[in-house]
Design a protein around this motif. Sequence first.
Motif, PDB file in Angstrom:
ATOM      1  N   LEU A 176       0.949  -1.021   0.091  1.00 53.56           N
ATOM      2  CA  LEU A 176       0.039   0.026  -0.208  1.00 53.56           C
ATOM      3  C   LEU A 176       0.834   1.322  -0.141  1.00 53.56           C
ATOM      4  O   LEU A 176       0.578   2.020  -0.629  1.00 53.56           O
ATOM      5  CB  LEU A 176      -0.887   0.076   1.172  1.00 53.56           C
ATOM      6  CG  LEU A 176      -2.000   1.128   1.615  1.00 53.56           C
ATOM      7  CD1 LEU A 176      -2.942   0.932   0.055  1.00 53.56           C
ATOM      8  CD2 LEU A 176      -2.753   1.015   2.676  1.00 53.56           C
ATOM      9  N   SER A 177       1.979   1.165   0.643  1.00 54.57           N
ATOM     10  CA  SER A 177       2.819   2.377   0.640  1.00 54.57           C
ATOM     11  C   SER A 177       4.243   2.157   0.854  1.00 54.57           C
ATOM     12  O   SER A 177       4.662   1.076   0.760  1.00 54.57           O
ATOM     13  CB  SER A 177       2.349   3.334   2.273  1.00 54.57           C
ATOM     14  OG  SER A 177       2.758   2.275   3.270  1.00 54.57           O
ATOM     15  N   ASN A 178       5.172   3.285   0.936  1.00 52.81           N
ATOM     16  CA  ASN A 178       6.446   3.149   0.608  1.00 52.81           C
ATOM     17  C   ASN A 178       6.926   2.475   1.706  1.00 52.81           C
ATOM     18  O   ASN A 178       8.119   1.636   1.605  1.00 52.81           O
ATOM     19  CB  ASN A 178       7.277   4.552   0.543  1.00 52.81           C
ATOM     20  CG  ASN A 178       6.637   5.231  -0.782  1.00 52.81           C
ATOM     21  OD1 ASN A 178       6.431   4.639  -1.766  1.00 52.81           O
ATOM     22  ND2 ASN A 178       6.490   6.446  -0.486  1.00 52.81           N
ATOM     23  N   SER A 179       6.530   2.623   2.832  1.00 56.97           N
ATOM     24  CA  SER A 179       7.072   2.028   4.126  1.00 56.97           C
ATOM     25  C   SER A 179       7.048   0.592   4.175  1.00 56.97           C
ATOM     26  O   SER A 179       7.811  -0.315   5.040  1.00 56.97           O
ATOM     27  CB  SER A 179       6.391   2.633   5.203  1.00 56.97           C
ATOM     28  OG  SER A 179       4.905   2.269   5.324  1.00 56.97           O
ATOM     29  N   ALA A 180       6.090  -0.097   3.214  1.00 60.47           N
ATOM     30  CA  ALA A 180       5.934  -1.850   3.296  1.00 60.47           C
ATOM     31  C   ALA A 180       6.749  -2.138   2.196  1.00 60.47           C
ATOM     32  O   ALA A 180       6.699  -3.299   2.023  1.00 60.47           O
ATOM     33  CB  ALA A 180       4.582  -1.887   3.171  1.00 60.47           C
ATOM     34  N   ALA A 282       2.368   3.653  10.578  1.00 62.25           N
ATOM     35  CA  ALA A 282       1.395   4.484  10.625  1.00 62.25           C
ATOM     36  C   ALA A 282       2.060   5.819   9.877  1.00 62.25           C
ATOM     37  O   ALA A 282       1.419   6.637   9.191  1.00 62.25           O
ATOM     38  CB  ALA A 282       0.762   4.658  11.879  1.00 62.25           C
ATOM     39  N   ARG A 283       3.243   6.064  10.481  1.00 57.07           N
ATOM     40  CA  ARG A 283       3.874   7.362  10.122  1.00 57.07           C
ATOM     41  C   ARG A 283       4.152   7.416   8.428  1.00 57.07           C
ATOM     42  O   ARG A 283       3.865   8.393   7.950  1.00 57.07           O
ATOM     43  CB  ARG A 283       5.262   7.408  10.733  1.00 57.07           C
ATOM     44  CG  ARG A 283       5.880   8.662  10.451  1.00 57.07           C
ATOM     45  CD  ARG A 283       7.234   8.952  11.234  1.00 57.07           C
ATOM     46  NE  ARG A 283       7.834  10.038  11.077  1.00 57.07           N
ATOM     47  CZ  ARG A 283       9.058  10.364  10.053  1.00 57.07           C
ATOM     48  NH1 ARG A 283       9.301   9.410   9.482  1.00 57.07           N
ATOM     49  NH2 ARG A 283       9.441  11.501   9.937  1.00 57.07           N
ATOM     50  N   HIS A 284       4.715   6.442   8.018  1.00 59.03           N
ATOM     51  CA  HIS A 284       4.854   6.180   6.491  1.00 59.03           C
ATOM     52  C   HIS A 284       3.619   6.181   5.505  1.00 59.03           C
ATOM     53  O   HIS A 284       3.285   6.861   4.649  1.00 59.03           O
ATOM     54  CB  HIS A 284       5.749   4.982   6.192  1.00 59.03           C
ATOM     55  CG  HIS A 284       7.200   5.094   6.758  1.00 59.03           C
ATOM     56  ND1 HIS A 284       7.958   6.025   5.748  1.00 59.03           N
ATOM     57  CD2 HIS A 284       7.778   4.720   7.491  1.00 59.03           C
ATOM     58  CE1 HIS A 284       9.003   5.743   6.258  1.00 59.03           C
ATOM     59  NE2 HIS A 284       9.244   4.919   7.161  1.00 59.03           N
TER      60      HIS A 284
END
Length: 329
Positions: A176-180, A282-284
């Motif tokens: 879903l996001s860059n952090s993953a 959560a932050r990312h």
Amino acid sequence: MGLRRHLHRHPEPGIRALMSTATPTEVGLLLAPGFSVGSLGALLDVFRALQELETPDLKMSVFAAPGTQADDWPYPWPAADLPPALPERIRHWFVIGGPARLPDPQHPLYHLLATGSRYACWAGIAHGSLWLAATGLLDGHEATLNTPEDEYLPWLGRVRRCARVVCADRDRFTCLSNSAARDLGLAWVTHCFSAALANQVDSYLLAERTPTERAPFTASRHLPDSLREANSLMHSNIQEPLSADEVASLVGVSRRQLERWYKEYFNSSPARYYLQIRLEQARHMLLNTHLSIAEIAVTTGFSSPAHFATCYRKAFGQSPSAARQRPSR
């Protein structure tokens, strides 16, 4: 992860060795417009860990259309020009995206993906998943997609949407996001090699990033197997967190033993360590997706937006809404 830190941790000899092994698994990275250097670095960390652990050889190629610019870095990233057709010898492809935006059907990357082999292994990071979906490479597969606009997109109907941060369906991987990006890389390692190797890479990277009195690389290689499994369980259960007792039971040790390990290896407790994983996720998501703060709170396992805001402020010194208004680079 910032570029300076990434380059410091990836000396040129290591990168050269990673990209020039004798009998490698060939991997291709395609940089989408507005890609995230942070997510690219997180994926490269997984590849580097495989090298450091002296496990499967990899050969990596990075491609981008001329003028492709990162969203989170002001300088050009070194990459070969997009080829007229994807090399058949490369069977594993990662499309590196960034903040949610819709693919441009006129972009050279779009045309390249539209002719890509359905029999290859495909992975999309952040809006890289949208490029795969729009060009038919996710047809009939389950995937997690973050669409930035409320409009009719006919190709979405060909994809089975899932609500997980990272989704693996056969030889398709999306996040879903860059952090993953790191977790997506670990899912790919599990698929291509083994879950045991993915756990080893995960523990290696966790020990490297976590303050500890031990030498990070040495510590990571000697983590107890059950502790590696505990780390993996935490990363795999973000939305519905497990209790420390549940984690201990699932990995076959007592809660007291689990607490001793987290104190010894990570100078933390299982609960604090788990909370930090969720808050970083959560932050990312806050900085790189269009999900509401309430949706992010639910996705990362908090009982309410208020509880999430309290924990976030304590960890990062600002509220979630303030972080979204003034994202740090």
